[in-house]
Write an enzyme that holds these catalytic residues in place. Structure first.
Site, PDB file in Angstrom:
ATOM      1  N   TYR A   1       0.850  -1.186   0.000  1.00 40.42           N
ATOM      2  CA  TYR A   1       0.000   0.000   0.000  1.00 40.42           C
ATOM      3  C   TYR A   1       0.886   1.236   0.000  1.00 40.42           C
ATOM      4  O   TYR A   1       1.759   1.391   0.866  1.00 40.42           O
ATOM      5  CB  TYR A   1      -0.939   0.042   1.208  1.00 40.42           C
ATOM      6  CG  TYR A   1      -1.853   1.245   1.133  1.00 40.42           C
ATOM      7  CD1 TYR A   1      -2.961   1.226   0.287  1.00 40.42           C
ATOM      8  CD2 TYR A   1      -1.578   2.415   1.834  1.00 40.42           C
ATOM      9  CE1 TYR A   1      -3.786   2.338   0.162  1.00 40.42           C
ATOM     10  CE2 TYR A   1      -2.393   3.527   1.711  1.00 40.42           C
ATOM     11  CZ  TYR A   1      -3.491   3.481   0.871  1.00 40.42           C
ATOM     12  OH  TYR A   1      -4.287   4.584   0.732  1.00 40.42           O
TER      13      TYR A   1
ATOM     14  N   GLN B   1     -10.451   0.822   1.847  1.00 43.32           N
ATOM     15  CA  GLN B   1     -11.009  -0.018   0.777  1.00 43.32           C
ATOM     16  C   GLN B   1      -9.922  -0.785   0.024  1.00 43.32           C
ATOM     17  O   GLN B   1     -10.135  -1.921  -0.405  1.00 43.32           O
ATOM     18  CB  GLN B   1     -11.855   0.817  -0.183  1.00 43.32           C
ATOM     19  CG  GLN B   1     -11.142   1.954  -0.887  1.00 43.32           C
ATOM     20  CD  GLN B   1     -11.208   3.267  -0.104  1.00 43.32           C
ATOM     21  OE1 GLN B   1     -11.302   3.264   1.116  1.00 43.32           O
ATOM     22  NE2 GLN B   1     -11.141   4.380  -0.814  1.00 43.32           N
TER      23      GLN B   1
ATOM     24  N   ASN C   1      -2.716   6.472   6.596  1.00 43.30           N
ATOM     25  CA  ASN C   1      -3.332   7.278   7.655  1.00 43.30           C
ATOM     26  C   ASN C   1      -4.007   6.372   8.686  1.00 43.30           C
ATOM     27  O   ASN C   1      -3.904   5.140   8.632  1.00 43.30           O
ATOM     28  CB  ASN C   1      -4.315   8.291   7.055  1.00 43.30           C
ATOM     29  CG  ASN C   1      -5.469   7.616   6.318  1.00 43.30           C
ATOM     30  OD1 ASN C   1      -5.796   6.449   6.545  1.00 43.30           O
ATOM     31  ND2 ASN C   1      -6.095   8.357   5.418  1.00 43.30           N
TER      32      ASN C   1
ATOM     33  N   SER D   1       5.204   9.077  12.333  1.00 41.94           N
ATOM     34  CA  SER D   1       6.661   9.025  12.280  1.00 41.94           C
ATOM     35  C   SER D   1       7.295   9.781  13.440  1.00 41.94           C
ATOM     36  O   SER D   1       6.700  10.703  13.998  1.00 41.94           O
ATOM     37  CB  SER D   1       7.137   9.606  10.951  1.00 41.94           C
ATOM     38  OG  SER D   1       8.489   9.313  10.740  1.00 41.94           O
TER      39      SER D   1
ATOM     40  N   GLN E   1      11.671  15.122  10.088  1.00 42.26           N
ATOM     41  CA  GLN E   1      10.607  14.242  10.548  1.00 42.26           C
ATOM     42  C   GLN E   1       9.328  15.004  10.856  1.00 42.26           C
ATOM     43  O   GLN E   1       8.223  14.517  10.609  1.00 42.26           O
ATOM     44  CB  GLN E   1      11.048  13.485  11.795  1.00 42.26           C
ATOM     45  CG  GLN E   1      11.970  12.331  11.517  1.00 42.26           C
ATOM     46  CD  GLN E   1      11.404  11.331  10.531  1.00 42.26           C
ATOM     47  OE1 GLN E   1      12.058  10.984   9.578  1.00 42.26           O
ATOM     48  NE2 GLN E   1      10.218  10.859  10.729  1.00 42.26           N
TER      49      GLN E   1
ATOM     50  N   HIS F   1       6.604  15.340   8.213  1.00 45.62           N
ATOM     51  CA  HIS F   1       5.813  14.189   7.779  1.00 45.62           C
ATOM     52  C   HIS F   1       4.328  14.400   8.055  1.00 45.62           C
ATOM     53  O   HIS F   1       3.481  14.060   7.233  1.00 45.62           O
ATOM     54  CB  HIS F   1       6.275  12.920   8.500  1.00 45.62           C
ATOM     55  CG  HIS F   1       7.283  12.135   7.746  1.00 45.62           C
ATOM     56  ND1 HIS F   1       7.019  11.526   6.549  1.00 45.62           N
ATOM     57  CD2 HIS F   1       8.582  11.855   8.016  1.00 45.62           C
ATOM     58  CE1 HIS F   1       8.090  10.906   6.117  1.00 45.62           C
ATOM     59  NE2 HIS F   1       9.059  11.088   6.984  1.00 45.62           N
TER      60      HIS F   1
ATOM     61  N   GLU G   1      11.564   5.246  16.499  1.00 43.96           N
ATOM     62  CA  GLU G   1      11.580   4.714  15.137  1.00 43.96           C
ATOM     63  C   GLU G   1      12.929   5.021  14.485  1.00 43.96           C
ATOM     64  O   GLU G   1      13.584   4.142  13.928  1.00 43.96           O
ATOM     65  CB  GLU G   1      10.440   5.353  14.332  1.00 43.96           C
ATOM     66  CG  GLU G   1      10.432   4.936  12.868  1.00 43.96           C
ATOM     67  CD  GLU G   1       9.466   5.769  12.041  1.00 43.96           C
ATOM     68  OE1 GLU G   1       9.124   5.336  10.926  1.00 43.96           O
ATOM     69  OE2 GLU G   1       9.058   6.865  12.486  1.00 43.96           O
ATOM     70  N   HIS G   2      13.328   6.287  14.533  1.00 45.48           N
ATOM     71  CA  HIS G   2      14.633   6.721  14.021  1.00 45.48           C
ATOM     72  C   HIS G   2      15.442   7.288  15.184  1.00 45.48           C
ATOM     73  O   HIS G   2      14.914   8.076  15.972  1.00 45.48           O
ATOM     74  CB  HIS G   2      14.485   7.818  12.968  1.00 45.48           C
ATOM     75  CG  HIS G   2      13.582   7.470  11.831  1.00 45.48           C
ATOM     76  ND1 HIS G   2      12.266   7.899  11.771  1.00 45.48           N
ATOM     77  CD2 HIS G   2      13.802   6.741  10.708  1.00 45.48           C
ATOM     78  CE1 HIS G   2      11.715   7.448  10.649  1.00 45.48           C
ATOM     79  NE2 HIS G   2      12.621   6.737   9.990  1.00 45.48           N
TER      80      HIS G   2
ATOM     81  N   ASP H   1      15.891   7.053   4.591  1.00 45.12           N
ATOM     82  CA  ASP H   1      14.581   7.194   3.961  1.00 45.12           C
ATOM     83  C   ASP H   1      14.639   6.911   2.468  1.00 45.12           C
ATOM     84  O   ASP H   1      13.661   6.463   1.876  1.00 45.12           O
ATOM     85  CB  ASP H   1      14.038   8.606   4.175  1.00 45.12           C
ATOM     86  CG  ASP H   1      13.146   8.701   5.405  1.00 45.12           C
ATOM     87  OD1 ASP H   1      12.908   7.674   6.046  1.00 45.12           O
ATOM     88  OD2 ASP H   1      12.684   9.816   5.704  1.00 45.12           O
TER      89      ASP H   1
ATOM     90  N   GLU I   1       3.042 -36.038  29.737  1.00 47.01           N
ATOM     91  CA  GLU I   1       2.030 -35.054  29.342  1.00 47.01           C
ATOM     92  C   GLU I   1       0.683 -35.734  29.105  1.00 47.01           C
ATOM     93  O   GLU I   1      -0.269 -35.088  28.670  1.00 47.01           O
ATOM     94  CB  GLU I   1       2.473 -34.296  28.088  1.00 47.01           C
ATOM     95  CG  GLU I   1       3.583 -33.279  28.356  1.00 47.01           C
ATOM     96  CD  GLU I   1       3.806 -32.319  27.200  1.00 47.01           C
ATOM     97  OE1 GLU I   1       3.292 -32.560  26.083  1.00 47.01           O
ATOM     98  OE2 GLU I   1       4.495 -31.298  27.424  1.00 47.01           O
TER      99      GLU I   1
ATOM    100  N   HIS J   1       0.798 -39.842  21.137  1.00 46.07           N
ATOM    101  CA  HIS J   1       2.124 -39.327  20.800  1.00 46.07           C
ATOM    102  C   HIS J   1       3.195 -40.377  21.133  1.00 46.07           C
ATOM    103  O   HIS J   1       4.111 -40.633  20.344  1.00 46.07           O
ATOM    104  CB  HIS J   1       2.428 -38.045  21.584  1.00 46.07           C
ATOM    105  CG  HIS J   1       1.792 -36.799  21.014  1.00 46.07           C
ATOM    106  ND1 HIS J   1       0.445 -36.634  20.938  1.00 46.07           N
ATOM    107  CD2 HIS J   1       2.361 -35.674  20.493  1.00 46.07           C
ATOM    108  CE1 HIS J   1       0.181 -35.440  20.402  1.00 46.07           C
ATOM    109  NE2 HIS J   1       1.339 -34.840  20.119  1.00 46.07           N
TER     110      HIS J   1
END
Length: 425
Positions: free
Chosen positions: A124, A186, A209, A233, A255, A258, A322-323, A356, A410, A415
């Site tokens: 995506y 969608q 988003n 981010s 950053q 973003h 994250e960074h 990036d 067990e 088994h």
């Protein structure tokens, strides 16, 4: 940005909170879209394209003619840059190819793993304010190296029903098989369940988003795998008196632009540097085209003064950014102590922007503190590992008794019997 000096340890948890957005109200909306696409397929995708993207489409699939035409619509300079980035990303991700090793765990018992590509993957790529063609490279290239047989991509069209040519060019260069004009929840539904046009995939990758993120998490509960939970981010910079405040401010703002829900943090033991960075952020901010977006992000952001490097490392591992950019004289020593971060950038000349786009590492990374448990996207994200084992007559003779004892204790007697019948034979 808020300046915080010498916070005591028991305030760190509140201090390091990310911007919080209540997504509970999204659930019903996103669920409705997911179910609609699941039931009506392409018809629903056409409907949402007209509703959300303000375009009436005649086809969801991007044609070969559109893809081929993208090359003439992208500047030579950008094509060269995309190809250079592709080369570096390929080199780095090819180094991650798994090597099968057969191990004899005991006489006559041999075990091994084989890495097998996830056959069908969906990527995506958001539309909106920036065409993220770099993310196409970051996702499609490792998928191709891993050996995925079908790589499809969904991205929203513009009001003319077109996909940004840089996205199309990057997709062609990286080896994407099919591109569809579909965005939002969608598109996630289409890849999770399949429609007349969009194939069902086994794993979905990519940012988006809040609606896209909610959709990914919902479909992952029962229907398809996803790359990771993801949020806005973020970057943390560690700096000392040797750092350049101009560089630091630029890193923070890279950053912040973003999105308004992004967060940037500076941690340092040098108060003079902290104040210089504050001034430089304000100076550079005024010159940014995305100044308004960055300003909102700075409302969530902090300049933090601490006593020692030890405190900084403790706070870093608690925050799990994250960074993480380390612009200090002893950056290698500090980096060695980092255990929670998505990707780390070392020294004064390693901006986060390099990761990036073109250094070769992947920019799809865990946010919101998930770096405590998740890795960023890498070649392993596109493969699954299957274990194999082979036991000879000698092997079952040596190991069988151990298995029988464990199974019996067990109370799993079938088994045990699966071994016993072989031992008798």
């Amino acid at each position: 940005m808020q300046i915080i000096k010498y916070p005591v340890r028991d305030t760190w948890a509140d201090l390091l909170k990310r911007p919080h957005f209540d997504t509970s109200s999204l659930q019903s909306t996103v669920n409705a879209v997911l179910n609609d696409v699941r039931e009506r397929g392409d018809e629903a995708l056409f409907y949402y394209a007209e509703k959300f993207d303000k375009v009436r489409l005649s086809s969801l699939l991007v044609s070969k003619e559109e893809i081929n035409a993208s090359e003439s619509l992208v500047s030579s300079e950008l094509k060269t840059a995309i190809r250079q980035a592709k080369r570096n990303i390929e080199i780095f991700h090819r180094s991650q190819v798994f090597e099968t090793k057969k191990i004899e765990t005991s006489p006559g018992v041999t075990c091994w793993q084989k890495a097998v590509a996830i056959e069908k993957v969906g990527l995506y790529i958001p539309g909106g304010t920036a065409p993220l063609f770099s993310t196409v490279l970051m996702l499609a290239i490792p998928a191709k190296i891993a050996g995925s047989k079908e790589i499809i991509l969904c991205t929203p069209p513009d009001k003319d029903g077109k996909v940004h040519p840089a996205i199309l060019f990057a997709a062609k260069e990286a080896g994407v098989d099919k591109i569809f004009k579909a965005g939002g929840a969608q598109a996630i539904s289409a890849m999770a369940y399949g429609t007349e046009s969009v194939p069902k995939v086994y794993k979905i990758f990519g940012p988006g988003n809040q609606y896209v993120m909610a959709a990914k998490q919902l479909v992952s509960l029962t229907d398809v795998a996803i790359d990771m939970p993801a949020g806005p981010s973020e970057v943390q910079v560690i700096a000392d008196r040797m750092a350049n405040p101009v560089f630091i401010a630029a890193d923070l703002l890279s950053q912040a632009e973003h999105g308004g829900d992004s967060q940037v943090i500076l941690t340092t033991t040098d108060e003079v540097l902290l104040l210089e960075v504050e001034k430089e952020v304000n100076r550079q901010l005024a010159m940014l085209p995305r100044c308004e977006i960055a300003t909102k992000a700075l409302d969530n952001s902090k300049l933090i003064l601490l006593h020692t490097d030890e405190e900084i490392i403790e706070m870093t591992n608690e925050y799990a950014p994250e960074h993480l950019i380390i612009e200090t004289e002893n950056y290698l020593q500090l980096a060695d102590r980092v255990v929670n971060a998505g990707s780390v950038f070392l020294g004064n000349y390693t901006p986060e922007s390099a990761g990036d786009y073109a250094s070769g590492t992947n920019h799809t990374l865990p946010t919101s503190g998930y770096a405590k448990a998740y890795s960023g996207v890498n070649l392993d994200s596109f493969v699954k590992k299957i274990t194999f084992q082979e036991i000879t007559r000698e092997g079952i003779r040596h190991l069988g008794g151990t298995i029988e004892v464990m199974a019996e204790n067990e109370q799993l007697y079938a088994h045990k019997n699966a071994v016993t019948v072989r031992m008798k034979e």
